[in-house]
Design a protein around this motif. Structure first.
Motif, short mmCIF file in Angstrom:
data_model
loop_
_atom_site.label_atom_id
_atom_site.label_comp_id
_atom_site.label_asym_id
_atom_site.label_seq_id
_atom_site.Cartn_x
_atom_site.Cartn_y
_atom_site.Cartn_z
N GLU A 33 0.81 -1.22 0.00
CA GLU A 33 0.00 0.00 0.00
C GLU A 33 0.84 1.27 0.00
OE1 GLU A 33 -3.37 2.19 -0.33
OE2 GLU A 33 -3.16 0.01 -0.47
N SER A 34 2.05 1.21 0.57
CA SER A 34 2.87 2.42 0.70
C SER A 34 3.23 2.98 -0.67
CB SER A 34 4.14 2.11 1.49
OG SER A 34 4.89 1.10 0.86
N PRO A 35 3.34 4.31 -0.79
CA PRO A 35 3.61 4.93 -2.09
C PRO A 35 5.02 4.66 -2.57
CG PRO A 35 3.67 6.56 -0.36
CD PRO A 35 3.18 5.31 0.28
N PHE A 36 5.21 4.81 -3.88
CA PHE A 36 6.54 4.67 -4.46
C PHE A 36 6.75 5.76 -5.51
CE2 PHE A 36 3.88 1.83 -7.09
CZ PHE A 36 4.18 2.26 -8.37
N ILE A 37 8.02 5.94 -5.89
CA ILE A 37 8.38 6.90 -6.93
C ILE A 37 8.82 6.16 -8.18
CG2 ILE A 37 10.77 7.08 -6.12
CD1 ILE A 37 8.71 10.00 -7.51
N TYR A 38 8.41 6.66 -9.33
CA TYR A 38 8.92 6.17 -10.61
C TYR A 38 9.78 7.28 -11.19
CZ TYR A 38 9.17 5.01 -15.55
OH TYR A 38 9.62 4.76 -16.83
N HIS A 39 11.03 6.96 -11.48
CA HIS A 39 11.97 7.95 -12.01
C HIS A 39 12.47 7.47 -13.36
CE1 HIS A 39 15.08 11.16 -11.65
NE2 HIS A 39 15.73 10.35 -12.46
N ASP A 40 12.25 8.27 -14.40
CA ASP A 40 12.65 7.92 -15.77
C ASP A 40 13.74 8.88 -16.22
OD1 ASP A 40 12.65 7.37 -18.63
OD2 ASP A 40 10.65 6.53 -18.35
N THR A 41 14.94 8.34 -16.47
CA THR A 41 16.10 9.20 -16.75
C THR A 41 16.15 9.72 -18.18
OG1 THR A 41 17.48 7.29 -17.32
CG2 THR A 41 17.52 8.05 -15.02
N HIS A 42 15.71 8.92 -19.14
CA HIS A 42 15.78 9.28 -20.56
C HIS A 42 14.37 9.15 -21.14
CE1 HIS A 42 19.84 7.95 -19.41
NE2 HIS A 42 20.31 8.73 -20.38
N SER A 43 13.52 10.10 -20.81
CA SER A 43 12.08 9.90 -20.98
C SER A 43 11.60 9.98 -22.42
CB SER A 43 11.33 10.93 -20.14
OG SER A 43 11.61 10.74 -18.77
N ALA A 44 12.28 10.77 -23.27
CA ALA A 44 11.86 10.98 -24.66
C ALA A 44 10.46 11.59 -24.70
CB ALA A 44 11.97 9.70 -25.46
N ALA A 45 9.65 11.24 -25.70
CA ALA A 45 8.41 11.98 -25.93
C ALA A 45 7.23 11.48 -25.11
CB ALA A 45 8.06 11.94 -27.42
N GLY A 46 7.25 10.25 -24.68
CA GLY A 46 6.15 9.73 -23.87
C GLY A 46 5.11 8.96 -24.64
N ARG A 47 4.81 9.38 -25.87
CA ARG A 47 3.78 8.72 -26.68
C ARG A 47 4.17 8.84 -28.14
NH1 ARG A 47 -2.28 8.63 -26.11
NH2 ARG A 47 -1.92 9.65 -24.09
N TYR A 48 3.85 7.81 -28.94
CA TYR A 48 4.28 7.79 -30.34
C TYR A 48 3.15 7.34 -31.26
CZ TYR A 48 8.69 7.87 -27.88
OH TYR A 48 9.70 8.21 -27.02
N SER A 49 3.03 8.04 -32.37
CA SER A 49 2.11 7.61 -33.43
C SER A 49 2.87 6.69 -34.38
CB SER A 49 1.58 8.82 -34.20
OG SER A 49 0.93 8.39 -35.38
N LEU A 50 2.34 5.50 -34.59
CA LEU A 50 3.00 4.55 -35.47
C LEU A 50 2.74 4.84 -36.94
CD1 LEU A 50 2.50 1.27 -33.41
CD2 LEU A 50 4.49 2.81 -33.49
N SER A 51 1.96 5.87 -37.20
CA SER A 51 1.78 6.32 -38.58
C SER A 51 2.58 7.58 -38.88
CB SER A 51 0.29 6.59 -38.85
OG SER A 51 -0.20 7.61 -38.00
N SER A 52 3.43 7.99 -37.93
CA SER A 52 4.26 9.17 -38.14
C SER A 52 5.35 8.89 -39.16
CB SER A 52 4.91 9.60 -36.83
OG SER A 52 5.91 8.65 -36.43
N ALA A 53 5.95 9.94 -39.68
CA ALA A 53 7.01 9.77 -40.67
C ALA A 53 8.20 9.02 -40.07
CB ALA A 53 7.45 11.14 -41.19
N HIS A 54 8.50 9.28 -38.80
CA HIS A 54 9.62 8.60 -38.16
C HIS A 54 9.36 7.11 -38.02
CE1 HIS A 54 11.45 12.37 -35.97
NE2 HIS A 54 11.35 12.51 -37.28
N ALA A 55 8.18 6.75 -37.51
CA ALA A 55 7.86 5.34 -37.30
C ALA A 55 7.75 4.60 -38.63
CB ALA A 55 6.57 5.21 -36.51
N GLU A 56 7.16 5.24 -39.62
CA GLU A 56 6.99 4.59 -40.92
C GLU A 56 8.32 4.43 -41.65
OE1 GLU A 56 4.59 3.08 -42.19
OE2 GLU A 56 2.90 3.64 -40.94
N LYS A 57 9.26 5.31 -41.39
CA LYS A 57 10.55 5.23 -42.08
C LYS A 57 11.29 3.94 -41.74
CE LYS A 57 14.88 7.71 -42.90
NZ LYS A 57 15.65 8.97 -42.63
N ALA A 59 9.78 1.39 -39.55
CA ALA A 59 8.76 0.34 -39.35
C ALA A 59 9.25 -0.77 -38.43
CB ALA A 59 8.31 -0.22 -40.70
N GLU A 60 10.03 -0.41 -37.43
CA GLU A 60 10.57 -1.43 -36.52
C GLU A 60 9.47 -2.09 -35.68
OE1 GLU A 60 13.90 -0.14 -34.21
OE2 GLU A 60 14.99 0.64 -35.95
#
Length: 280
Positions: A33-57, A59-60
Motif C-alpha cells: 500500500e505504501s507509495p513509491f516513486i517512478y523515475h525515468d532518466t531518458h524519458s523521450a516523448a512519452g507517446r508515439y504515433s506509429l503512422s508518423s514519418a519517423h515510425a513509418e521510415k 517500421a521497426e
C-alpha cells in the motif's frame, strides 16, 4: 549529443522487452500500500504515433509489438503489458505506442508519483504537453545523470528507476554503471532497471564486468536476442540489468522469454539469457 530520437524505434522488439519488464516491476511495487516513486532518466516523448514519418521510415514496430499485441494465447506475465498497449488502441488497428513514462502513468495509483528528465528540446516539449496539469507527474528539462543526483532519493523509500540511454557515445556504457552505483549508495532500497542494446558482445561483457565491480548485490540479467551475435552493424538483441528485482521477476521471465524468443526471433540463432549476475 542530442541527435537520437526514439520515435524511429517505438514499439520494436527492444521496447517489448523493456516495457514488459517495467510493467512487471511496477505491478510488484503496487502489491504494498505504501507509495513509491517512478523515475525515468531518458524519458523521450512519452507517446508515439506509429503512422508518423519517423515510425513509418523504419517500421521497426512491425517486427515488435505488431507481431504479438493481438495474439489469443500469451504467457500470463505478458498480459499486464498488453493491456497497457490496448488501452491506447481501441480498435483492431495498432496506431499508438507508449513510451516508458506513459506506460508507468497508466499503472500508477493515487499515492504514487513519477518524475522524468529529458534534454532533447523537441521531446521535452512533447513530454510537457503529455503530462500538463498532472499533479502526480513532474517533467524536468535536465541531464539524466544530473537528475539522478538532484531528485533521488526524495521522500520515498521504494521506487523504480528506469534508465534508457541512447549510448550514442560509447563511454556511456561505463558512465551509466558509475551513476547507478552512486545513486544506489543513497537509495539502496530502490529497484533499478537499465536497458541496453546488443550490438557488440564484447561491449556487453564489459558492461557486466563493470556491474560486478560495483559490489552491488542482487543483480539480474534479462536478455532477448532476435538474431545470433554478429560482427556486422546493427542491433541483434536487447537486455535489461535489474538491481533489486521483485522476487517473482525471475520466474516470470522464465515463462516469458522462451515465448518472446519464438515469436520475435528473426533467424534460427535467436536466443535468450536469464541469470543472476550477482546473487543476493
Amino acid at each position: 549529443m542530442l541527435s537520437y530520437r526514439h520515435s524511429f524505434h517505438a514499439g520494436n522488439f527492444a521496447d517489448v522487452l523493456k516495457h514488459a519488464v517495467e510493467v512487471l516491476i511496477l505491478e510488484a511495487l503496487k502489491q504494498k500500500e505504501s507509495p513509491f516513486i517512478y523515475h525515468d532518466t531518458h524519458s523521450a516523448a512519452g507517446r508515439y504515433s506509429l503512422s508518423s514519418a519517423h515510425a513509418e521510415k523504419t517500421a521497426e514496430y512491425v517486427d515488435g509489438i505488431a507481431r504479438i499485441w493481438q495474439q489469443g494465447e500469451v504467457p500470463a506475465p505478458l498480459i499486464p503489458y498488453l493491456n497497457v498497449i490496448k488501452q491506447l488502441n481501441s480498435t483492431s488497428t495498432l496506431k499508438h505506442y507508449p513510451g516508458s513514462p506513459l506506460v508507468a502513468r497508466l499503472l500508477l495509483r493515487e499515492q504514487d508519483r513519477m518524475q522524468m528528465t529529458e534534454l532533447h528540446p523537441a521531446d521535452v516539449k512533447l513530454l510537457e504537453q503529455e503530462f500538463a496539469g498532472d499533479r502526480q507527474a513532474r517533467v524536468y528539462k535536465q541531464d539524466a545523470y544530473e537528475g539522478l543526483k538532484a531528485l533521488l532519493p526524495g521522500r520515498n523509500k521504494r521506487g523504480l528507476v528506469l534508465l534508457d540511454p541512447s549510448y550514442e557515445i560509447k563511454t556511456e556504457y561505463r558512465q551509466v554503471v558509475q551513476e547507478i552505483a552512486q545513486t544506489y549508495r543513497r537509495f539502496a532500497t530502490g529497484t533499478y532497471a537499465l536497458w541496453y542494446p546488443v550490438i557488440e558482445r564484447r561491449t556487453i561483457d564489459r558492461l557486466m564486468r563493470d556491474f560486478v565491480g560495483t559490489g552491488i548485490k542482487k543483480i539480474l540479467v534479462i536478455e532477448l536476442c532476435v538474431k545470433g551475435d554478429s560482427a556486422e552493424r546493427g542491433m541483434t538483441g536487447t537486455g535489461m540489468v535489474v538491481i533489486n528485482p521483485p522476487w517473482k521477476l525471475y520466474s516470470q521471465m522464465e515463462e516469458l522469454l522462451p515465448w518472446l524468443t519464438k515469436e520475435l526471433g528473426q533467424d534460427n540463432h535467436a536466443n535468450f539469457r536469464l541469470e543472476w549476475l550477482v546473487p543476493e
